[in-house]
Design a protein around this motif. Structure first.
Motif, PDB file in Angstrom:
ATOM      1  N   SER A 193       0.824  -1.211   0.000  1.00 49.49           N
ATOM      2  CA  SER A 193       0.000   0.000   0.000  1.00 49.49           C
ATOM      3  C   SER A 193       0.860   1.264   0.000  1.00 49.49           C
ATOM      4  O   SER A 193       0.384   2.343  -0.329  1.00 49.49           O
ATOM      5  CB  SER A 193      -0.925   0.009   1.206  1.00 49.49           C
ATOM      6  OG  SER A 193      -0.170  -0.021   2.386  1.00 49.49           O
ATOM      7  N   ASP A 238      -3.968   5.844   0.142  1.00 50.61           N
ATOM      8  CA  ASP A 238      -2.731   5.538   0.840  1.00 50.61           C
ATOM      9  C   ASP A 238      -1.631   6.536   0.583  1.00 50.61           C
ATOM     10  O   ASP A 238      -1.676   7.346  -0.323  1.00 50.61           O
ATOM     11  CB  ASP A 238      -2.246   4.138   0.425  1.00 50.61           C
ATOM     12  CG  ASP A 238      -2.747   3.116   1.417  1.00 50.61           C
ATOM     13  OD1 ASP A 238      -2.461   3.294   2.609  1.00 50.61           O
ATOM     14  OD2 ASP A 238      -3.428   2.165   0.997  1.00 50.61           O
ATOM     15  N   MET A 264      -5.015   5.473  12.471  1.00 56.95           N
ATOM     16  CA  MET A 264      -5.339   4.096  12.059  1.00 56.95           C
ATOM     17  C   MET A 264      -4.765   3.143  13.102  1.00 56.95           C
ATOM     18  O   MET A 264      -3.582   3.184  13.409  1.00 56.95           O
ATOM     19  CB  MET A 264      -4.725   3.770  10.690  1.00 56.95           C
ATOM     20  CG  MET A 264      -5.140   2.399  10.167  1.00 56.95           C
ATOM     21  SD  MET A 264      -4.188   1.917   8.689  1.00 56.95           S
ATOM     22  CE  MET A 264      -4.799   3.079   7.491  1.00 56.95           C
ATOM     23  N   LYS A 302      -0.508   6.382  11.388  1.00 54.64           N
ATOM     24  CA  LYS A 302      -0.666   4.940  11.536  1.00 54.64           C
ATOM     25  C   LYS A 302       0.667   4.299  11.897  1.00 54.64           C
ATOM     26  O   LYS A 302       1.709   4.947  11.732  1.00 54.64           O
ATOM     27  CB  LYS A 302      -1.216   4.343  10.241  1.00 54.64           C
ATOM     28  CG  LYS A 302      -0.250   4.404   9.037  1.00 54.64           C
ATOM     29  CD  LYS A 302      -0.935   3.944   7.778  1.00 54.64           C
ATOM     30  CE  LYS A 302       0.022   3.843   6.603  1.00 54.64           C
ATOM     31  NZ  LYS A 302      -0.653   3.502   5.340  1.00 54.64           N
ATOM     32  N   HIS A 303       0.739   3.073  12.338  1.00 52.18           N
ATOM     33  CA  HIS A 303      -0.306   2.138  12.719  1.00 52.18           C
ATOM     34  C   HIS A 303      -0.230   2.048  14.220  1.00 52.18           C
ATOM     35  O   HIS A 303       0.813   1.641  14.746  1.00 52.18           O
ATOM     36  CB  HIS A 303      -0.087   0.761  12.091  1.00 52.18           C
ATOM     37  CG  HIS A 303       0.132   0.803  10.598  1.00 52.18           C
ATOM     38  ND1 HIS A 303       1.358   1.013  10.010  1.00 52.18           N
ATOM     39  CD2 HIS A 303      -0.755   0.679   9.570  1.00 52.18           C
ATOM     40  CE1 HIS A 303       1.232   0.998   8.693  1.00 52.18           C
ATOM     41  NE2 HIS A 303      -0.034   0.794   8.396  1.00 52.18           N
ATOM     42  N   ARG A 337       1.424 -10.167  10.834  1.00 54.56           N
ATOM     43  CA  ARG A 337       1.100  -8.858  11.410  1.00 54.56           C
ATOM     44  C   ARG A 337      -0.314  -8.803  11.969  1.00 54.56           C
ATOM     45  O   ARG A 337      -0.627  -8.008  12.836  1.00 54.56           O
ATOM     46  CB  ARG A 337       1.292  -7.753  10.371  1.00 54.56           C
ATOM     47  CG  ARG A 337       0.409  -7.890   9.141  1.00 54.56           C
ATOM     48  CD  ARG A 337       0.665  -6.773   8.162  1.00 54.56           C
ATOM     49  NE  ARG A 337      -0.038  -6.989   6.918  1.00 54.56           N
ATOM     50  CZ  ARG A 337      -0.349  -6.037   6.074  1.00 54.56           C
ATOM     51  NH1 ARG A 337      -0.023  -4.791   6.338  1.00 54.56           N
ATOM     52  NH2 ARG A 337      -0.971  -6.299   4.945  1.00 54.56           N
ATOM     53  N   ASP A 391      -7.116  -0.864  10.589  1.00 51.63           N
ATOM     54  CA  ASP A 391      -6.380  -1.187   9.375  1.00 51.63           C
ATOM     55  C   ASP A 391      -7.255  -2.145   8.559  1.00 51.63           C
ATOM     56  O   ASP A 391      -8.189  -2.769   9.084  1.00 51.63           O
ATOM     57  CB  ASP A 391      -5.002  -1.783   9.706  1.00 51.63           C
ATOM     58  CG  ASP A 391      -4.061  -1.685   8.504  1.00 51.63           C
ATOM     59  OD1 ASP A 391      -4.542  -1.398   7.392  1.00 51.63           O
ATOM     60  OD2 ASP A 391      -2.851  -1.904   8.675  1.00 51.63           O
ATOM     61  N   TRP A 392      -6.915  -2.283   7.294  1.00 50.70           N
ATOM     62  CA  TRP A 392      -7.791  -2.951   6.333  1.00 50.70           C
ATOM     63  C   TRP A 392      -8.002  -4.452   6.623  1.00 50.70           C
ATOM     64  O   TRP A 392      -7.049  -5.201   6.791  1.00 50.70           O
ATOM     65  CB  TRP A 392      -7.230  -2.755   4.924  1.00 50.70           C
ATOM     66  CG  TRP A 392      -7.809  -1.556   4.226  1.00 50.70           C
ATOM     67  CD1 TRP A 392      -8.339  -1.543   2.976  1.00 50.70           C
ATOM     68  CD2 TRP A 392      -7.951  -0.208   4.714  1.00 50.70           C
ATOM     69  NE1 TRP A 392      -8.802  -0.278   2.663  1.00 50.70           N
ATOM     70  CE2 TRP A 392      -8.586   0.555   3.706  1.00 50.70           C
ATOM     71  CE3 TRP A 392      -7.640   0.424   5.909  1.00 50.70           C
ATOM     72  CZ2 TRP A 392      -8.891   1.902   3.852  1.00 50.70           C
ATOM     73  CZ3 TRP A 392      -7.946   1.770   6.061  1.00 50.70           C
ATOM     74  CH2 TRP A 392      -8.562   2.488   5.044  1.00 50.70           C
ATOM     75  N   GLU A 452       4.849  -4.557   2.719  1.00 48.83           N
ATOM     76  CA  GLU A 452       4.002  -5.044   3.793  1.00 48.83           C
ATOM     77  C   GLU A 452       3.703  -6.523   3.657  1.00 48.83           C
ATOM     78  O   GLU A 452       3.689  -7.073   2.554  1.00 48.83           O
ATOM     79  CB  GLU A 452       2.715  -4.239   3.870  1.00 48.83           C
ATOM     80  CG  GLU A 452       1.827  -4.346   2.686  1.00 48.83           C
ATOM     81  CD  GLU A 452       0.580  -3.494   2.888  1.00 48.83           C
ATOM     82  OE1 GLU A 452       0.386  -2.578   2.080  1.00 48.83           O
ATOM     83  OE2 GLU A 452      -0.179  -3.745   3.823  1.00 48.83           O
ATOM     84  N   TYR A 504      -2.969  -3.851  13.187  1.00 44.60           N
ATOM     85  CA  TYR A 504      -3.569  -5.184  13.129  1.00 44.60           C
ATOM     86  C   TYR A 504      -3.279  -6.004  14.384  1.00 44.60           C
ATOM     87  O   TYR A 504      -4.091  -6.784  14.849  1.00 44.60           O
ATOM     88  CB  TYR A 504      -2.948  -5.978  11.975  1.00 44.60           C
ATOM     89  CG  TYR A 504      -3.353  -5.582  10.590  1.00 44.60           C
ATOM     90  CD1 TYR A 504      -4.679  -5.612  10.188  1.00 44.60           C
ATOM     91  CD2 TYR A 504      -2.389  -5.242   9.647  1.00 44.60           C
ATOM     92  CE1 TYR A 504      -5.029  -5.296   8.885  1.00 44.60           C
ATOM     93  CE2 TYR A 504      -2.733  -4.926   8.340  1.00 44.60           C
ATOM     94  CZ  TYR A 504      -4.053  -4.958   7.960  1.00 44.60           C
ATOM     95  OH  TYR A 504      -4.407  -4.659   6.677  1.00 44.60           O
ATOM     96  N   GLY A 548      -6.262  -2.393   0.022  1.00 40.58           N
ATOM     97  CA  GLY A 548      -5.555  -1.232  -0.491  1.00 40.58           C
ATOM     98  C   GLY A 548      -6.168  -0.631  -1.741  1.00 40.58           C
ATOM     99  O   GLY A 548      -5.651   0.324  -2.279  1.00 40.58           O
ATOM    100  N   ARG A 575       8.495  -3.166   6.591  1.00 39.16           N
ATOM    101  CA  ARG A 575       7.892  -1.866   6.278  1.00 39.16           C
ATOM    102  C   ARG A 575       8.636  -0.697   6.878  1.00 39.16           C
ATOM    103  O   ARG A 575       8.116   0.414   6.883  1.00 39.16           O
ATOM    104  CB  ARG A 575       6.453  -1.855   6.806  1.00 39.16           C
ATOM    105  CG  ARG A 575       5.455  -2.155   5.757  1.00 39.16           C
ATOM    106  CD  ARG A 575       4.073  -2.094   6.322  1.00 39.16           C
ATOM    107  NE  ARG A 575       3.291  -1.083   5.628  1.00 39.16           N
ATOM    108  CZ  ARG A 575       1.985  -0.949   5.764  1.00 39.16           C
ATOM    109  NH1 ARG A 575       1.317  -1.729   6.582  1.00 39.16           N
ATOM    110  NH2 ARG A 575       1.336  -0.031   5.086  1.00 39.16           N
TER     111      ARG A 575
HETATM  112  C1  BGC Z   1      -1.940  -1.371   5.333  1.00 42.43           C
HETATM  113  C2  BGC Z   1      -2.289   0.076   5.637  1.00 42.43           C
HETATM  114  C3  BGC Z   1      -2.984   0.680   4.453  1.00 42.43           C
HETATM  115  C4  BGC Z   1      -4.219  -0.146   4.150  1.00 42.43           C
HETATM  116  C5  BGC Z   1      -5.035   0.400   2.998  1.00 42.43           C
HETATM  117  C6  BGC Z   1      -3.121  -2.164   4.812  1.00 42.43           C
HETATM  118  O1  BGC Z   1      -2.720  -3.362   4.301  1.00 42.43           O
HETATM  119  O2  BGC Z   1      -1.414  -1.973   6.476  1.00 42.43           O
HETATM  120  O3  BGC Z   1      -1.129   0.792   5.938  1.00 42.43           O
HETATM  121  O4  BGC Z   1      -3.297   2.009   4.705  1.00 42.43           O
HETATM  122  O5  BGC Z   1      -3.823  -1.461   3.823  1.00 42.43           O
HETATM  123  O6  BGC Z   1      -4.400   0.211   1.811  1.00 42.43           O
END
Ligand code: BGC
Length: 807
Positions: free
Chosen positions: A68, A529, A709, A665-666, A676, A744-745, A162, A712, A499, A631
């Motif tokens: 992302s 992002d 944000m 974040k995070h 994670r 987070d997503w 990531e 996880y 993402g 990351r």
């Molecule tokens: C990442 C975040 C990112 C989100 C949206 C996640 O996988 O950890 O940092 O903002 O995706 O893309």
């Protein structure tokens, strides 16, 4: 889907004025972020001398990490291109051409592997994340490649991102066999070698440096964004003078990092991560335990020299002001210097690290002979420690040493500050989830005491902090049931793509709900992002008849579409969204330039406006706890003060434009990528607060970000998005954070992931990107009383307030 403002993209593919302006800024930031680590009389190079340009990143320069944090920009300038355009003769064209072939083949093999692996996982992103592209080996360097060259520039490149930590293997943390062999070959040929490190974090260089004598210069260029090649040429050729400093310690050996063998996947336990080193992270460890790093925190050379003089110190109610004079004492180059202030704290009530960074400032460009006086403030909280016993931040009675200099190891004892009474700056909440964790290093730590030097001695009286009152309730007139969709993101009809779940602006990460639009006229917020710019889809197609955007799937959204063959739709309109790929977070931080960070934020905001983005999912300010974190490139530093202050500057830059907000974040302790979503971080409260939360605290209090944000991982047994300690007690009640907290997503997707309704109960307002199960979980909890109306109104109220500010 078309909106009132039409399409975010443009049908005109030509360079926009914004792109042109931001190219200049991206180059300036890259130049200021490149750290000169060694220079034995070889740099700068003269344009007239031919060079051999070698190594994986010579022509395939890595602009940034993947996932992302990637930016789908128009064009990247390689080091090769930068040097060629500057008029330098390259003697290694044959090697580079050969590398091109190897690269193309490796990319195709890699692509096939991802496509195959993607068939066997639920989310294709996982196939991508677990297989970061490894740059292939080049052919062995030969005498012909360096014939007539005055120097060899050798570029070591690494890719990470990531979902996966870096590996402690040759070709990643260590040199590959070919890289080592090439460097030995060049060494034998007695050609001066300039090593360029093009990676998201450290590469271990100790062996090669100990066994060669012709590596004459080293530049940590890190991953400097789309203008990499121009910036590198600017520095190599002396058109610009290096002024960056490391924001992370480079250990001599990986094993020198505390509890190195236990990190992430290395000890075979991905379920629990014990932060046994406590507060001894990075230089705090090396400095306190007298361990010599290869390159220390705060270190970086210039082409000129500076004299740094301490001129005095003053106290006011809640801070100290240190006056420093910096003079460029060189006679050729203009340059900038970073002055750093460290403090040693009394070691009486409890032991502390030997020294910590408490202030810094960068000079303007100083001409030879020119001087500048800097006034650097040190806030009282930088002198405090956290008492677990008393639940307080305390500035302890005793003697404080103030050290000044230009790296964590070249410091002069400048002044003594005496505090006559211990003062509690603030009381903190009692946390629900804590862990008994043995921080073993305290046992062997022999703290060095500061010997007072009375030549500059002042008395400082700290004052308790006033608490910012946080408003817990915002008026919400809507029916509580109607507010529920606000608590999770817009549920897309297609599977949510990590993402890239945004619909209105292709390639954005997600949106808040559109569910309240018809009935209440409440629009959604669009999130994209970062942190190295805005992450959007560079190109998209629109079906003219229905005015809908053709989807490109998870894989299509990655690497600018490289993984999926582009399918042209007949009669479709073509739209383009070109964003700028600025340097990665670590490079930006290496500038130590708060003004530049703010200007970068302003530039990001202009691109947000241009593409209708309301919330930027950046900056990222997790701590560089270990060099293998996949990351780290997105994050600033191993030091919380530096991270927090830089994040505050970026935040101010972005948010000075109406309608633009950041999402820091995070939050918190997302310091590894393997597992994670499931790793449980066991950490003492003092370490959590002094190291891992402190940067967020500074960013919140000083920058007032629109959003946070949550991470996880679990912290002491609870997922961050389900943690009332983090979201409500600390962020809101203690820090007065008034904005929105989002997850987070897909944090609720794994079986043992965050529980959807518990996010709202904890004060994590929105679950992103949102799915039908989240909706169901929240609705059910509301109906059966697990989630109260007040909790729902609190979360929804904060979201509505943010929408009214940004949309
Ligand atoms: C990442 C975040 C990112 C989100 C949206 C996640 O996988 O950890 O940092 O903002 O995706 O893309």
């Amino acid at each position: 889907m078309k909106d009132v403002w039409g399409h975010s993209g443009s049908m005109d593919q030509s360079l926009s004025e914004l792109e042109i302006r931001h190219r200049t800024l991206a180059r300036e930031a890259a130049v200021e972020g490149i750290v000169l680590l060694k220079n034995e009389g070889v740099l700068p190079l003269s344009t007239a001398s031919a060079i051999a340009l070698l190594g994986s990143g010579a022509e395939k320069t890595i602009k940034g990490g993947i996932g992302s944090g990637d930016v789908n920009n128009r064009e990247n300038i390689s080091i090769y291109q930068g040097m060629k355009e500057a008029g330098v003769t390259i003697t290694s064209e044959d090697w580079l051409e050969d590398y091109e072939e190897r690269y193309k083949n490796a990319r195709n093999v890699w692509k096939e592997k991802i496509l195959e692996d993607a068939k066997h996982v639920d989310n294709p992103f996982d196939a991508y994340a677990s297989n970061p592209f490894i740059l292939p080996e080049g052919r062995a360097v030969e005498a012909k490649d360096i014939a007539d060259a005055k120097a060899a520039v050798y570029v070591l490149s690494r890719i990470s991102g990531e979902g996966k930590d870096r590996r402690r293997v040759k070709g990643d943390y260590y040199l590959s066999e070919r890289e080592a062999a090439d460097l030995f070959f060049l060494n034998e040929k007695k050609i001066p070698v300039i090593l360029l490190l093009n990676a998201g974090g450290p590469i271990e260089l100790t062996d090669i440096l100990e066994n060669t004598e012709n590596i004459k210069a080293i530049l940590n260029i890190s991953q400097p964004g789309q203008e990499s090649g121009y910036a590198v040429a600017d520095i190599l050729l002396g058109n610009c003078v290096p002024s960056a400093k490391l924001t992370t310690t480079w250990a001599r050996r990986y094993e020198d990092c505390p509890f190195a063998e236990d990190y992430s996947y290395l000890n075979g336990n991905l379920d629990t991560e014990e932060y046994k080193e406590g507060i001894f992270v990075g230089y705090r460890y090396f400095d306190s335990f007298g361990k010599k790093p290869l390159f220390p925190f705060g270190f970086g050379l210039s082409y000129t020299e500076f004299k740094i003089e301490f001129k005095g110190i003053e106290t006011s109610e809640k801070e100290l002001t240190v006056e420093m004079k910096v003079t460029n004492i060189g006679d050729t180059y203009a340059g900038k210097e970073v002055v750093q202030i460290y403090a040693s704290l009394p070691q009486t009530e409890v032991k502390k690290e030997y020294r910590r960074l408490v202030g810094y400032a960068k000079t303007k460009l100083l001409q030879p002979g020119e001087a500048e006086t800097l006034k650097i403030t040190v806030g009282q909280k930088e002198l405090a420690y956290f008492s677990e016993e008393k639940h307080q931040w305390i500035v302890e009675k005793g003697t404080y040493g103030i050290w000044t200099g230009n790296s964590s190891v070249s410091l002069e004892y400048s002044s003594t500050v005496k505090v006559e009474q211990s003062v509690s700056l603030e009381d903190t909440c009692v946390l629900e989830n804590t862990a008994e964790i043995e921080e073993e290093l305290w046992k062997t730590y022999e703290c060095r005491k500061t010997t007072a030097d009375n030549s500059h001695c002042i008395v400082f009286t700290p004052h308790p902090e006033e608490k910012k009152i946080y408003r817990s309730a915002y008026a919400t007139e809507q029916m509580a049931e109607d507010l529920l969709p606000l608590l999770y993101g817009n549920i897309a009809e297609t599977t949510s793509t990590l993402g890239a779940a945004g619909i209105r602006v292709p390639g954005t990460a997600g949106e808040t709900t559109e569910g309240l639009l018809d009935k209440y006229g409440i629009p959604s917020l669009i999130m994209a992002d970062g942190p190295a710019g805005i992450r959007l889809q560079q190109h998209y197609e629109v079906d003219r008849a229905t005015d809908t955007v053709y989807g490109i799937g998870v894989l299509g959204a990655l690497e600018n579409g490289f993984l999926v063959d582009r399918e042209e739709h007949e009669g479709a309109d073509q739209y383009y969204q070109y964003c700028t790929a600025f340097p990665v977070g670590t490079v930006m931080a290496q500038t130590w330039n708060r003004d530049l960070m703010q200007r970068f934020g302003e530039a990001v905001a202009l691109e947000m406006e241009a593409f209708h983005v309301n919330l930027w999912l950046a900056p990222g300010l997790n701590i560089h706890r270990n060099p293998l974190c996949g990351r780290n490139f997105e994050y600033y530093s191993e030091d919380p003060f530096l991270s927090g202050t830089l994040a505050a500057s970026v935040t101010k830059g972005v948010q000075c434009r109406k309608g633009c907000g950041v999402t820091i974040k995070h939050f918190a302790c997302n310091n590894q990528e393997d597992n994670r979503m499931g790793v449980d971080v066991k950490i003492s409260e003092r370490t959590l607060r002094e190291i891992y939360l402190r940067g967020f605290e500074i960013a919140v209090k000083e920058g007032q970000p629109a959003a946070i944000m949550s991470s996880y991982n679990l912290v002491n047994g609870v997922h961050a998005a389900n943690s009332k300690d983090l979201c409500t007690r600390i962020a809101r009640k203690e820090w007065g954070f008034d904005g929105v907290i989002m997850s987070d997503w897909n944090t609720t997707v794994p079986e043992d992931g965050s529980v959807a309704w518990k996010c709202a109960a904890a004060g994590n307002d929105i679950i992103m990107p949102g799915n039908a199960e989240d909706a169901e979980s929240i609705r059910k909890a509301y109906r059966n009383g697990d989630l109260t109306e007040e909790e729902i109104r609190s979360c929804a109220g904060r979201i509505l307030k943010l929408i009214s500010q940004l949309a």
